[in-house]
Enzyme design. Sequence first.
Site, PDB file in Angstrom:
ATOM      1  CD  GLU A 101       6.328 -25.601  -2.970  1.00  0.00           C
ATOM      2  OE1 GLU A 101       6.266 -25.439  -2.026  1.00  0.00           O
ATOM      3  OE2 GLU A 101       5.786 -26.865  -3.247  1.00  0.00           O
ATOM      4  CD  GLU A 212       0.061 -22.292  -1.642  1.00  0.00           C
ATOM      5  OE1 GLU A 212      -0.171 -23.826  -1.015  1.00  0.00           O
ATOM      6  OE2 GLU A 212       1.390 -22.626  -1.601  1.00  0.00           O
TER       7      GLU A 212
END
Length: 297
Positions: A101, A212
């Site tokens: 990520e 997020e």
Amino acid sequence: MCIFKFLWQLSGECPEGTIPITRNQKARNFKRYAKKKHKSFSQLDDPSTHEHAVAYVQNNVYFGAKATINVWQPQVQTSGEFSLAQIWVLAGANSFLNSVEAGWMVSPSLYGDNNTRLFTFWTRDGYQSVGCYNLFCPGFVQTNTTIALGATISPVSTYHGAQYDIILCIFKDPKQNVWWLQYGNDGVIGYWPASIFTSLADSASLIQWGGEVVNTAQGGQHTTTQMGSGHFAEEQAGAASYFRNLQVVDQSNTLVPPGDITSAAPKPNCYDIILAKNDDAGDFFFYGGPGRNPNCP
């Protein structure tokens, strides 16, 4: 394309043979703060603590992903929460989930401040115990001497004002058997050896882009931690945060459009997402939100 300056860069490049490492005076216990404690949205995420607004493609073979990511400095309610925007490259499921990520984040507990910072993350056991942010554990190998992981990104976008973005690309090198991370046109930052993974050792089966936040609010109230710009997707350009020019790396090691994209925002009254496409921005989306509001109590 916008040109970014990292604040640490003002003092010059590192000496030959060294790499830049940011120093954190407040968050000293890296082992405590350097691990995520959740699974990807599409892999049994716990919506009570980690909330997402994401676009994703799956059920294919992928060797990377790319996007231009709008940069903001969202407000984070407590030191135990964070807000981020990133690309996920994933394979496997549950405790066998592997992920690499990269993106930007605001995390007071990780960095000791509320600055927007460049970050990477990896896991090979579904965020349980193996993997970490940046260089906080062995795994990611930095090769670039001018871009520091964890560095503050400046300037950031402003509401109905100037907009800034960064370009990130994660891609598999079949010859060297590594997953590279590239930043804009400044070259690669470094790589994750494929040998540290199980499910992701060869290829990915799921790509995600989006935002997020962590919601640790008590007393039945939702957190006020913002995602993206802190404004809903419906406000669109200049107000809502965006990802544009979404691409994936196919089996011929070529960047191509992602195909059929699915979106997910489990709590749309708190954070939402709108997919779109045009000639200038390719596949793109607006996303984000303020968290707690009259419709998200």
